[in-house]
Design an enzyme around this catalytic site. Structure first.
Site, mmCIF file in Angstrom:
data_model
loop_
_atom_site.group_PDB
_atom_site.id
_atom_site.type_symbol
_atom_site.label_atom_id
_atom_site.label_comp_id
_atom_site.label_asym_id
_atom_site.label_seq_id
_atom_site.Cartn_x
_atom_site.Cartn_y
_atom_site.Cartn_z
ATOM 1 N N ASP A 124 54.985 35.218 54.143
ATOM 2 C CA ASP A 124 54.472 34.763 53.114
ATOM 3 C C ASP A 124 53.382 33.613 53.291
ATOM 4 O OD1 ASP A 124 54.143 33.183 50.578
ATOM 5 O OD2 ASP A 124 56.332 32.574 50.502
ATOM 6 N N TYR B 76 44.854 33.151 36.227
ATOM 7 C CA TYR B 76 44.093 33.970 37.416
ATOM 8 C C TYR B 76 42.666 33.735 37.641
ATOM 9 C CZ TYR B 76 43.161 38.401 39.661
ATOM 10 O OH TYR B 76 42.658 39.595 40.578
ATOM 11 N N ASN C 117 38.498 46.011 37.734
ATOM 12 C CA ASN C 117 39.284 46.991 37.366
ATOM 13 C C ASN C 117 39.560 48.231 38.442
ATOM 14 O OD1 ASN C 117 40.238 45.872 34.905
ATOM 15 N ND2 ASN C 117 38.360 46.550 33.878
ATOM 16 N N ARG D 36 36.213 48.723 28.463
ATOM 17 C CA ARG D 36 36.280 48.234 30.103
ATOM 18 C C ARG D 36 35.633 49.238 31.026
ATOM 19 N NH1 ARG D 36 38.641 44.597 27.580
ATOM 20 N NH2 ARG D 36 40.304 43.422 28.185
ATOM 21 N N ARG E 142 34.388 44.310 28.578
ATOM 22 C CA ARG E 142 33.575 43.854 29.705
ATOM 23 C C ARG E 142 33.076 45.047 30.473
ATOM 24 N NH1 ARG E 142 38.403 41.945 33.189
ATOM 25 N NH2 ARG E 142 37.912 39.868 32.208
#
Length: 343
Positions: A59, A154, A183, A227, A291
């Protein structure tokens, strides 16, 4: 191509996820003999596992774990963060922001370990939402990240991470590299459970409709959101070129092939050989209206441009998800009380 010697220790964080798993495989293919793969998930839950890599569950939000991960590494690819598709990042903003701990700890650990190069995976979500309100968007240039008003949660985490990398280079001499992904998609990644991105989600919905005979799918939004999507092989090529370069500024790494969500569904339906009714859910998370990446800088400075057309990449993605879902369906029939997902 990697900028590293074959015997250098290369660390990939987020290696149990989509891009990280592919990167570990590519580094091995290129002859890197010492690869350390780290992810927060148990190794049994990783999408790709390579037995000749050093695979660790850590972690990295904890400083001690980051120090252990970075020990003796000469090149670090930091792909680890808590993220997902729009359905996740719009409802888990605090969780996304907490990933600043990962990059902060990894930068400190990289500096202290004498790391030669450090890669940070940023995102097109750093761009101002005010520049993404049209379905026929103007391609986003790197300078468009400022004045800053990124995707809440984010996007702010990624933009802050970029600034951290910049200042670690300026103040400590750590060679940092930053890519803004647009993406990324492909096989061996999340396609259900709420963290999946649009390409995988649409593949899953079309396949599920075929398996169930439902004849329709739910579409988030009105289908006219626009997109661009970047196939994983192009992401890897760009990432490795950037890591081997002397470029410290963030660079777009995306496709300039703009499509609407409806057009993306058309592509998947053509691959599947079907035509489904579309039920539009206007109350679902939709993200920005439009975008697309401006690749002028990365083409000029690295000679990089995406080579995989959307139809080609989506077919590979669709076939992999279809195989996974067929295996799940077979398992449910064989073991009706076992609902654990395969893959």
């Amino acid at each position: 191509m990697t900028g590293a010697n074959p015997d250098d220790l290369i660390l990939v964080t987020g290696a149990g996820g989509f891009i990280g798993g592919h990167l570990v495989g590519e580094l091995r293919r290129l002859g890197c003999r010492r690869v350390r793969a780290v992810d927060v998930k148990p190794i049994a839950d990783w999408y790709q596992v390579f037995s000749d890599a050093e695979n660790l569950t850590l972690d990295l939000r904890e400083r001690e774990a980051a120090v252990r991960a970075a020990a003796r590494a000469t090149h670090i690819y930091n792909l680890a963060c808590d993220m997902g598709g729009m359905g996740f990042i719009e409802t888990h903003r605090a969780d996304c922001m907490l990933s600043v701990l990962i990059n902060t700890h990894m930068l400190l650990a990289a500096r202290d370990a004498g790391c030669q190069r450090y890669f940070f995976a940023s995102s097109a979500c750093v761009y101002s939402t005010e520049k993404q309100t049209r379905a026929d968007p103007v391609p986003l240039k790197e300078a468009d990240a400022y004045p800053a008003m990124p995707e809440d949660g984010y996007g702010w985490e990624k933009l802050f991470g970029e600034r951290m990398c910049r200042h670690f280079y300026e103040d400590f001499g750590l060679e940092t590299r930053i890519a803004r992904y647009h993406n990324a998609y492909g096989p061996y990644g999340t396609y259900d459970g709420g963290r999946e991105k649009v390409p995988a989600a649409i593949c899953r919905k079309v396949i599920a409709a075929q398996l169930s005979g439902a004849g329709e799918i739910e579409v988030w939004g009105d289908g006219r959101q626009a997109r661009s999507f970047t196939y994983i092989d192009d992401c890897l090529d760009g990432m490795l070129r950037l890591m081997a370069s002397d470029i410290h500024d963030p660079l777009n790494m995306g496709s300039d092939e703009l499509v609407t969500i409806d057009q993306l569904i058309d592509v998947v339906e053509n691959i599947a050989g079907t035509k489904l009714k579309r039920r539009y859910n206007l109350s679902a998370p939709q993200g920005v209206r439009g975008r697309v990446s401006d690749n002028t800088e990365i083409t000029r400075r690295l000679g990089w441009a995406p080579s995989v057309r959307l139809s080609e990449g989506m077919e590979k993605t669709y076939r992999w998800i279809s195989d996974q879902m067929a295996a799940e369906s077979d398992q449910r029939r064989a073991y009706p009380f076992n609902r654990r997902r395969l893959g």
